[in-house]
Motif scaffolding. Sequence first.
Motif, PDB file in Angstrom:
ATOM      1  N   ASP A 154       0.884  -1.157   0.000  1.00 51.02           N
ATOM      2  CA  ASP A 154       0.000   0.000   0.000  1.00 51.02           C
ATOM      3  C   ASP A 154       0.928   1.215   0.000  1.00 51.02           C
ATOM      4  O   ASP A 154       1.559   1.512   1.008  1.00 51.02           O
ATOM      5  CB  ASP A 154      -0.875  -0.066   1.264  1.00 51.02           C
ATOM      6  CG  ASP A 154      -1.693   1.195   1.484  1.00 51.02           C
ATOM      7  OD1 ASP A 154      -1.529   2.169   0.727  1.00 51.02           O
ATOM      8  OD2 ASP A 154      -2.497   1.186   2.437  1.00 51.02           O
ATOM      9  N   CYS A 162      -0.850  -5.911   1.389  1.00 54.07           N
ATOM     10  CA  CYS A 162      -2.286  -6.195   1.423  1.00 54.07           C
ATOM     11  C   CYS A 162      -2.725  -7.072   0.257  1.00 54.07           C
ATOM     12  O   CYS A 162      -2.123  -7.040  -0.818  1.00 54.07           O
ATOM     13  CB  CYS A 162      -3.064  -4.882   1.346  1.00 54.07           C
ATOM     14  SG  CYS A 162      -2.456  -3.591   2.438  1.00 54.07           S
ATOM     15  N   TRP A 181     -11.242  -1.854  -0.458  1.00 58.34           N
ATOM     16  CA  TRP A 181     -10.915  -0.468  -0.115  1.00 58.34           C
ATOM     17  C   TRP A 181     -11.418   0.565  -1.115  1.00 58.34           C
ATOM     18  O   TRP A 181     -10.912   1.679  -1.159  1.00 58.34           O
ATOM     19  CB  TRP A 181      -9.412  -0.304   0.122  1.00 58.34           C
ATOM     20  CG  TRP A 181      -8.996  -0.903   1.413  1.00 58.34           C
ATOM     21  CD1 TRP A 181      -8.459  -2.148   1.592  1.00 58.34           C
ATOM     22  CD2 TRP A 181      -9.111  -0.319   2.713  1.00 58.34           C
ATOM     23  NE1 TRP A 181      -8.225  -2.374   2.922  1.00 58.34           N
ATOM     24  CE2 TRP A 181      -8.614  -1.274   3.637  1.00 58.34           C
ATOM     25  CE3 TRP A 181      -9.582   0.908   3.183  1.00 58.34           C
ATOM     26  CZ2 TRP A 181      -8.587  -1.020   5.009  1.00 58.34           C
ATOM     27  CZ3 TRP A 181      -9.546   1.152   4.550  1.00 58.34           C
ATOM     28  CH2 TRP A 181      -9.048   0.190   5.437  1.00 58.34           C
ATOM     29  N   GLY A 255     -12.882   3.497   5.552  1.00 48.95           N
ATOM     30  CA  GLY A 255     -11.834   3.864   4.619  1.00 48.95           C
ATOM     31  C   GLY A 255     -10.784   4.796   5.193  1.00 48.95           C
ATOM     32  O   GLY A 255      -9.741   4.997   4.602  1.00 48.95           O
ATOM     33  N   PRO A 259      -4.856   2.052  11.948  1.00 49.36           N
ATOM     34  CA  PRO A 259      -4.488   1.016  12.899  1.00 49.36           C
ATOM     35  C   PRO A 259      -3.841   1.690  14.108  1.00 49.36           C
ATOM     36  O   PRO A 259      -3.171   2.715  13.950  1.00 49.36           O
ATOM     37  CB  PRO A 259      -3.467   0.174  12.134  1.00 49.36           C
ATOM     38  CG  PRO A 259      -3.453   0.683  10.734  1.00 49.36           C
ATOM     39  CD  PRO A 259      -4.062   2.037  10.736  1.00 49.36           C
TER      40      PRO A 259
HETATM   41  N1  MLZ Z   1      -4.464   4.264   7.783  1.00 49.09           N
HETATM   42  C1  MLZ Z   1      -5.110   3.709   6.639  1.00 49.09           C
HETATM   43  C2  MLZ Z   1      -4.952   2.222   6.542  1.00 49.09           C
HETATM   44  C3  MLZ Z   1      -5.633   1.668   5.358  1.00 49.09           C
HETATM   45  C4  MLZ Z   1      -4.841   0.604   4.670  1.00 49.09           C
HETATM   46  C5  MLZ Z   1      -5.442   0.218   3.372  1.00 49.09           C
HETATM   47  N2  MLZ Z   1      -4.604  -0.614   2.618  1.00 49.09           N
HETATM   48  C6  MLZ Z   1      -5.059  -0.924   1.305  1.00 49.09           C
HETATM   49  C7  MLZ Z   1      -6.580   4.103   6.623  1.00 49.09           C
HETATM   50  O1  MLZ Z   1      -7.390   3.522   7.306  1.00 49.09           O
HETATM   51  O2  MLZ Z   1      -6.891   5.014   5.912  1.00 49.09           O
END
Ligand code: MLZ
Length: 265
Positions: A154, A162, A181, A255, A259
């Motif tokens: 990512d 991912c 996503w 979205g 984490p």
């Molecule tokens: N900090 C991000 C993590 C998302 C990761 C997605 N990977 C495809 C968010 O939640 O926006």
Amino acid sequence: QTEHFNWDSYLRETESLAAPSQCFRQSKIPPTNEFKIGMKLEARDPRNVTSVCIATVIGITGARLRLRLDGSDNKNDFWRLVDSSDIQPIGTCEKKGGMLQPPLGFQMNASSWPMFLLRTLNGAEMAPATFFKKEPPKPAPNLLKIGMKLEAIDKKNPYLICPATVGDVKGDEVFITFDGWRGAFDYWCKYDSRDIFPVGWCGLTGDALQPPGNNVSITKSSAKTQSSPSKVTRRSMQSPQKTVPIPAQRGKKPGRAKPPGQTSV
Ligand code: MLZ
């Protein structure tokens, strides 16, 4: 959660195929990561690719290193495979007649760079040349096809690898879509990018593969009791752009959930 994501079940439930390993510019058996935290090496500055700088290993994850350029801040860490052509042992640059450069955003006065370099390298633990592995050759031609599954970095959160799907192919370019996503993290890259890996890569390196965004957790047992997922479920798993991610454990807005303890780029 990561431990519950199972590629075999997921491929079955989504009725999709994993891209064969010959599609990727990755070694079949991931290179061993012998680096230790604190070791120094030479690395191409990701923000100024004509510069070769001094970097310190500040983290180890699977076959990758988390690197920070000496003299830079802690906001621009980057990750490289141990067989990346962007990294080399200290001394390589000089041997080739080049000069080590201050990183973009060098925190001190430019005139203090030579002294800074001397002090940085004095008594430093330098990563031995044997730790750097040879970059695998480019596979030719582009064998990736729309719908094939893979593991991909990512780019907005480069510490994450991912589950992804090839969304489109145009010559040597492939469109990487992240399952669950809704397109926010998707990108085009060359088929021989070092940022994409065959299904099973993280399992081999010990990296934590992130679960798909909508957190469809399909375990072996649930796959047995439920021979075929509902139309809606299957559709949501096949068309990540159309799904509404429910990052339950990661909380907050769909979205945009973060984490714990990590900042999104
Ligand atoms: N900090 C991000 C993590 C998302 C990761 C997605 N990977 C495809 C968010 O939640 O926006």
